[in-house]
Scaffold this motif. Structure first.
Motif, PDB file in Angstrom:
ATOM      1  N   UNK A   1       1.035  -1.292   0.025  1.00 50.83           N
ATOM      2  CA  UNK A   1      -0.363   0.157   0.323  1.00 50.83           C
ATOM      3  C   UNK A   1       1.020   1.141  -0.163  1.00 50.83           C
ATOM      4  N   UNK A   2       1.508   1.429   0.885  1.00 51.58           N
ATOM      5  CA  UNK A   2       2.941   2.284   1.012  1.00 51.58           C
ATOM      6  C   UNK A   2       3.674   2.715  -0.524  1.00 51.58           C
ATOM      7  N   UNK A   3       4.079   1.559  -1.203  1.00 51.65           N
ATOM      8  CA  UNK A   3       4.742   1.755  -2.086  1.00 51.65           C
ATOM      9  C   UNK A   3       3.755   1.977  -3.331  1.00 51.65           C
ATOM     10  N   UNK A   4       2.623   1.985  -2.939  1.00 49.03           N
ATOM     11  CA  UNK A   4       2.043   1.720  -4.240  1.00 49.03           C
ATOM     12  C   UNK A   4       0.948   3.544  -4.029  1.00 49.03           C
ATOM     13  N   UNK A   5       1.226   3.771  -2.968  1.00 49.36           N
ATOM     14  CA  UNK A   5       0.644   5.491  -2.974  1.00 49.36           C
ATOM     15  C   UNK A   5       1.642   6.373  -3.254  1.00 49.36           C
ATOM     16  N   UNK A   6       2.926   5.768  -3.082  1.00 46.21           N
ATOM     17  CA  UNK A   6       4.282   6.544  -3.379  1.00 46.21           C
ATOM     18  C   UNK A   6       4.167   6.773  -5.369  1.00 46.21           C
ATOM     19  N   UNK A   7       4.119   5.442  -6.081  1.00 39.88           N
ATOM     20  CA  UNK A   7       3.280   5.797  -7.175  1.00 39.88           C
ATOM     21  C   UNK A   7       2.719   6.013  -7.726  1.00 39.88           C
ATOM     22  N   UNK A   8       1.221   6.257  -7.169  1.00 39.42           N
ATOM     23  CA  UNK A   8       0.089   6.848  -7.058  1.00 39.42           C
ATOM     24  C   UNK A   8       0.450   8.275  -7.189  1.00 39.42           C
TER      25      UNK A   8
END
Lengths: 586, 84
Positions: free
Chosen positions: A75-82
């Motif tokens: 989730x946190x990795x995705x937050x950064x990518x998003x």
């Protein structure tokens, strides 16, 4: 508490300054918070944090274990990518909504009790609905309202289940639901499966996601269904019903994807299909199956967001979203094509891409559990996945008949975000060990065997042969597909007709009766009331008002408007207070 | 580099080369499936080399035609203004 920083706090408190930061500082800030969150999650120690008692109930704000860490990490990795993908946006609203959305999703993932879970569950619904509303326009607003209505209904069902569960067991701690499945368990399960988009409760997803903003849809594709997968894995592992729902789901999404003309709606149907693997894995419930579900959720978030970013880039550049209106973009957007294809290979489970090492774990777990039908259904869905996301969508979007559209590559931040997701899709496929180490149970699974590779390639390449041979039958058509949202979209119209015609007539009849019979009586009663009011109540009220007015006049005379007088009065007051304290208090 | 690869898959000029490459890959995949060692076969189809190719092709064709049938004859596909 000092040894644990809740990543939800980072995102929700971190959202507050966003509207006030502009320019490069603002951008750096948007990337700083998710980066910090990644660090926080990676350094987290398993344990229970933030236990408290509220209205006699035990609250556990954060329960950290391996299952929650896997989901929190992605989730946190995705937050950064998003955030990288959305960096070019100047309106703070969407950034704030995305932060609250991610924060709430993390809140659910760490929730140790049902009340905390429910609070963040609703937070996710509202924050994500904003990402649909932000698109603007009649269609998006209508879809946003439907999305919100469905999620609020689902939330009420969930709350009902939670209350029943709490009354029955006296505990609201969130964990595996044991024993007989009662009404409470079924209500909670219904609330969870709605967010997981399990048919027939799936239509909110495919209705709303394609209407969201280009950047908002990327966030939405990642969080809502996967938090639902997480809570299902936590509360309902080994529930037989989920095996069959999951298998049906995997095929359901694929069948609808054949008919779909809107590029992001096609991808949305593949979320339904892919989440089917996870739901089936949780239903099987063995260690390997739950591992498979968790790892597939991890891989899925990355490749699905990559696919949504690719389709979003096309919409951003061309302003078109229908496959019938797209085509020939490969000349002007080669990088987007290549990055999109990495996501397509990953979702299709090509060797050396992430889906290969995660999806196969679910299928293998089904095989070990002697569920031949499930294996066949999931394998067939794999074929369909490659057929649509790997062949049909890119063919009609990027290749196919050249529509002579004016296009260029999207802004650099979008390409960078897609690149980040693509690197991870390949890295997981080539080096699955770090992901396997994160999983809740020890992994005893070797994806790279000769048979597995040749079988996968056979399945995929002969799917491609079918695509080449029957290409004409796959040509997109200018239609929309009826899904279960029919019941509340058309059904609502019938309900309105019912409300307007028969019900309105009934209401009129009732009001006629009241006008002839009840009203005269009410008038009489009102007159009596008025008399009492004037004679009794008003006299008292007026008396009080007059005295207040008099007091106000006296006070007004005291107000001189000269500062020194006020200061003097304050000093007098202060001295009086000290005297009172010194003499009377002690 | 990426542009040239993408171009190879898009441009009409390479159509025949593409087709030849594609059929070559199909043949190689089936041959490899026959050569690969199969230790523990759980199900009947695990023992059949080339099964996955047949199943993949069958699934693909089945999905296309069943879905289109449901869409056209089953009434799932509607005009775009259906809900308006």
């Amino acid at each position: 508490m000092t040894d644990f920083v809740h990543p939800t706090l980072l995102f929700i408190l971190g959202a507050l300054p966003i509207p006030f930061l502009r320019g490069p500082i603002g951008k750096a800030y948007l990337l700083l918070i998710p980066t910090l969150a990644i660090v926080v999650v990676l350094t987290m120690q398993p344990g229970n944090y933030g236990a408290a008692q509220i209205i006699g109930q035990e609250i556990l704000v954060a329960k950290v274990d391996k299952l929650s860490i896997v989901f929190a990490t992605v989730f946190t990795i995705m937050a950064l990518i998003g955030m990288v993908y959305a960096l070019h946006l100047t309106h703070a609203g969407q950034h704030v909504a995305a932060f609250i959305y991610v924060g709430s999703a993390l809140g659910v993932v760490f929730a140790g009790d049902y009340l905390t879970l429910f609070l963040f569950w609703e937070g996710m619904a509202f924050a994500s609905a904003y990402l649909v509303f932000a698109q603007g326009g009649r269609k998006a607003v209508a879809a946003g309202f439907r999305y919100l209505m469905v999620h609020i209904t689902g939330g009420v069902v969930l709350l009902g289940g939670i209350i029943l569960h709490g009354v029955a067991t006296g505990l609201l701690l969130f964990g595996p639901i044991e024993g007989e499945m009662g009404a409470a368990a079924y209500l909670i399960l219904a609330g969870f499966t709605l967010n997981a988009a399990v048919p027939p409760l799936n239509a909110w997803l495919t209705d709303a996601y394609p209407e969201a903003t280009v950047t908002g849809a990327v966030f939405m594709s990642a969080f809502t269904t996967k938090t639902a997968v997480y809570v299902l894995a936590r509360a309902f592992p080994g529930t037989e019903l989920l095996v069959w729902l999951g298998a049906v789901m995997a095929l359901y999404g694929v069948i609808y994807a054949v008919l779909e003309n809107d590029c992001r709606r096609l991808l949305a149907y593949h979320i339904v299909s892919q989440v089917g693997y996870m739901v089936a894995g949780i239903g099987i419930g063995t260690e390997m199956a739950v591992n498979g579900a968790a790892s597939h959720a991890f891989a899925h978030i990355l490749y699905k967001s990559l696919l949504f970013m690719g389709a979003g880039a096309v919409i951003y550049v061309t302003g078109r979203r229908k496959l019938t209106e797209l085509g020939g973009l490969y000349r002007t957007m080669p990088l987007t094509v290549a990055l999109y294809m990495v996501g397509a290979f990953a979702i299709s489970a090509f060797p050396f891409f992430s889906g290969f090492v995660t999806k196969s774990m679910v299928v293998a777990a089904a095989g070990q559990d002697h569920r031949a039908l499930v294996v066949l259904a999931l394998t067939m869905a794999s074929s369909g996945t490659f057929l649509h996301t790997g062949l049909k969508l890119p063919y009609y979007m990027f290749f196919g008949s050249d529509q002579k559209l004016e296009a260029r590559e999207p802004p650099r931040n979008m390409l960078v975000a897609m690149g980040m997701a693509a690197v991870l899709c390949i890295a997981i496929g080539v080096f699955p060990q770090p992901l396997y180490a994160l999983l809740p149970y020890p992994v005893d699974f070797q994806p790279y065997t000769g048979v597995h590779i040749t079988e996968s390639l056979g399945l995929l390449m002969f799917t491609a042969l079918g695509f080449v041979l029957f290409l004409k039958s796959l040509d997109p058509e200018n239609t929309i597909s009826i899904d279960t949202d029919w019941f509340y979209r058309k059904g609502a119209k019938y309900f309105m007709w019912l409300a307007e015609k028969p019900l309105a007539r009934y209401e009129k009849a009732v009001s006629n009766v009241s006008e002839t019979a009840v009203l005269p009586f009410l008038h009489g009663a009102a007159r009596t009331g008025l008399r009492i009011d004037i004679a009794g109540v008003d006299a008292v009220v007026n008396g009080v008002a007059r005295s207040i007015l008099g007091g106000g006049g006296a006070l007004r005379r005291l107000q001189t408007g000269v500062v020194t007088h006020y200061v003097l009065a304050m000093i007098v007051g202060l001295i009086a207070a000290i005297v009172v304290f010194a003499v009377a208090w002690r | 580099m990426i542009e040239r690869v993408v171009d190879f898959f898009g441009d009409e000029r390479y159509a025949s080369q593409r087709r030849r490459l594609f059929y070559l890959v199909l043949v190689l995949v089936v041959i490899a499936d026959f050569l690969v060692p199969r230790e523990h076969a759980e199900y009947l189809w695990d023992r059949l080399p080339g099964w996955s190719a047949v199943y993949g092709f069958g699934s693909c064709v089945l999905l296309i035609f069943v879905s289109k049938f449901l869409g056209h004859q089953g009434g799932i596909m509607r005009r775009e203004d259906y809900y308006d």
